[in-house]
Design a protein around this motif. Structure first.
Motif, short mmCIF file in Angstrom:
data_model
loop_
_atom_site.label_atom_id
_atom_site.label_comp_id
_atom_site.label_asym_id
_atom_site.label_seq_id
_atom_site.Cartn_x
_atom_site.Cartn_y
_atom_site.Cartn_z
N LYS A 293 0.82 -1.21 0.00
CA LYS A 293 0.00 0.00 0.00
C LYS A 293 0.85 1.26 0.00
O LYS A 293 0.45 2.29 -0.55
CB LYS A 293 -0.93 -0.01 1.22
N ASN A 294 2.02 1.19 0.62
CA ASN A 294 2.87 2.38 0.76
C ASN A 294 4.27 2.15 0.20
O ASN A 294 5.25 2.67 0.72
CB ASN A 294 2.98 2.74 2.25
N TRP A 295 4.36 1.38 -0.88
CA TRP A 295 5.66 0.93 -1.35
C TRP A 295 6.58 2.08 -1.77
O TRP A 295 7.80 2.00 -1.56
CB TRP A 295 5.51 -0.09 -2.48
N LYS A 296 6.03 3.13 -2.34
CA LYS A 296 6.88 4.23 -2.78
C LYS A 296 7.57 4.90 -1.59
O LYS A 296 8.78 5.14 -1.60
CB LYS A 296 6.06 5.25 -3.56
N VAL A 297 6.80 5.19 -0.56
CA VAL A 297 7.37 5.82 0.63
C VAL A 297 8.32 4.86 1.35
O VAL A 297 9.40 5.25 1.80
CB VAL A 297 6.24 6.27 1.58
N LEU A 298 7.93 3.59 1.44
CA LEU A 298 8.73 2.63 2.19
C LEU A 298 10.01 2.24 1.46
O LEU A 298 11.01 1.92 2.10
CB LEU A 298 7.89 1.39 2.51
N ILE A 299 10.00 2.26 0.13
CA ILE A 299 11.25 2.04 -0.60
C ILE A 299 12.24 3.16 -0.27
O ILE A 299 13.44 2.94 -0.09
CB ILE A 299 11.00 1.95 -2.11
N GLY A 300 11.72 4.38 -0.18
CA GLY A 300 12.57 5.51 0.21
C GLY A 300 13.11 5.34 1.62
O GLY A 300 14.28 5.62 1.89
N TRP A 301 12.26 4.86 2.52
CA TRP A 301 12.69 4.62 3.90
C TRP A 301 13.74 3.51 3.94
O TRP A 301 14.73 3.61 4.68
CB TRP A 301 11.48 4.27 4.75
N ALA A 302 13.55 2.46 3.15
CA ALA A 302 14.53 1.39 3.08
C ALA A 302 15.87 1.92 2.58
O ALA A 302 16.94 1.51 3.07
CB ALA A 302 14.03 0.27 2.17
N ALA A 303 15.84 2.84 1.61
CA ALA A 303 17.07 3.43 1.09
C ALA A 303 17.78 4.24 2.18
O ALA A 303 19.01 4.19 2.30
CB ALA A 303 16.77 4.31 -0.11
N VAL A 304 17.00 4.97 2.98
CA VAL A 304 17.59 5.74 4.09
C VAL A 304 18.27 4.80 5.08
O VAL A 304 19.39 5.05 5.54
CB VAL A 304 16.51 6.58 4.80
N ILE A 305 17.59 3.70 5.40
CA ILE A 305 18.16 2.71 6.33
C ILE A 305 19.46 2.15 5.77
O ILE A 305 20.47 2.03 6.49
CB ILE A 305 17.15 1.58 6.58
N ALA A 306 19.46 1.80 4.47
CA ALA A 306 20.65 1.22 3.86
C ALA A 306 21.80 2.21 3.85
O ALA A 306 22.95 1.85 4.15
CB ALA A 306 20.32 0.76 2.43
N ILE A 307 21.52 3.45 3.52
CA ILE A 307 22.58 4.47 3.44
C ILE A 307 23.18 4.75 4.82
O ILE A 307 24.41 4.78 4.98
CB ILE A 307 22.03 5.77 2.82
N LEU A 308 22.31 4.93 5.82
CA LEU A 308 22.82 5.21 7.16
C LEU A 308 23.57 4.01 7.73
O LEU A 308 24.59 4.18 8.43
CB LEU A 308 21.67 5.61 8.09
#
Length: 278
Positions: free
Chosen positions: A217-232
């Motif tokens: 349902k929120n894949w666009k926002v959550l993909i961005g959040w996953a990217a933030v997690i990966a980068i940090l």
């Protein structure tokens, strides 16, 4: 609720599994989740640093073991694989944010209560994450064997062979696609399920179904959040893993607030777990 609570959007869907509502998040909330996580970190620095130090120590032991066994080529794959297991490590951090939100006393000992909630169900999803981790490790070994003629690079040429050799680009792209695919699957099944298992009396299958539905349902926002997690997480690993002492608790606390914003349990027909630790 206290100041660790995030304002949530009003656009929700009808209650689904066990009356649990999945909210629709239309804009990137990564900054708000990180801000809320940082507040929790500042309120409980000793707890956060304890979990962070554990991750640093575990990372050092992992690196030492692969060098002592003559498998230094697994350093990068295992660093990526760390993020597959991180949601399970964060259980105690979820419990810390949960207790802060409820206005309860919280210490390092109290945070361990998170692992006592639904122990069988949390253990079950832990086994699933471990299987993904082992599968990724095995795939990484096969990729090295495939691209390097059945052998693996020795330590003295590892960096050159991995990043600058003739087949490096193809190797890295292939590994990134496969690893990224596994990471997305793990993220989808764990982004909501593990904090939900800490918070509510639900079984692992229900929790995973809700988590995957929330991701869809929120894949666009959550993909961005996953990217933030990966980068940090990657930034935390760069300075000899020391950065994990900060990034691990920060992301753990922030992930709890992501769960609280995505999932509405106010009308849920499953009890909120309130077991207290003396």
């Amino acid at each position: 609720m206290n100041d660790t609570t995030i304002e949530t959007p009003d656009n929700t869907v009808e209650p689904g599994q066990n009356g649990i509502v999945i909210r629709t998040i239309t804009t990137d909330q990564s900054g708000a989740w990180l801000q809320a996580g940082w507040r929790d970190f500042k309120r409980t620095p000793a707890i956060g640093l304890a979990y962070g130090a554990f991750c640093v120590l575990a990372g050092w032991l992992m690196v030492l073991s692969i060098f002592r066994t003559g498998q230094p080529y697994l350093t990068l794959p295992l660093a990526a694989g760390f993020m597959l297991l991180a949601p399970l490590i964060a259980v105690g951090l979820y419990e810390t944010s949960r207790r802060l939100e409820m206005g309860e006393n919280v210490t390092l000992w109290h945070s361990l209560n998170g692992f006592r909630r639904n122990p069988g169900q949390i253990g079950a999803i832990g086994v699933v994450l471990m299987l993904f981790f082992l599968a990724w490790t095995r795939i990484a070994m096969l990729l090295f064997a495939l691209f390097y003629n059945g052998t693996v690079p020795s330590l003295d040429v590892l960096v050159w062979e991995t990043f600058f050799s003739r087949d490096a680009i193809t190797f890295l792209i292939t590994g990134s696609i496969i690893g990224g695919g596994l990471a997305v699957i793990v993220f989808a099944i764990s982004v909501v399920s593990i904090p939900l298992l800490v918070d509510r009396d639900v079984d692992v299958i229900t929790a995973v179904i809700i988590s995957v539905s929330a991701f869809r349902k929120n894949w666009k926002v959550l993909i961005g959040w996953a990217a933030v997690i990966a980068i940090l997480s990657a930034c935390g690993m760069v300075p000899a893993l020391f950065g994990l002492a900060i990034t691990t608790p920060l992301l753990g606390y922030s992930s709890w607030h992501a769960y609280r914003e995505i999932i509405d349990v106010s009308q849920a027909d499953v009890a909120r777990l309130r077991r207290q630790v003396p």
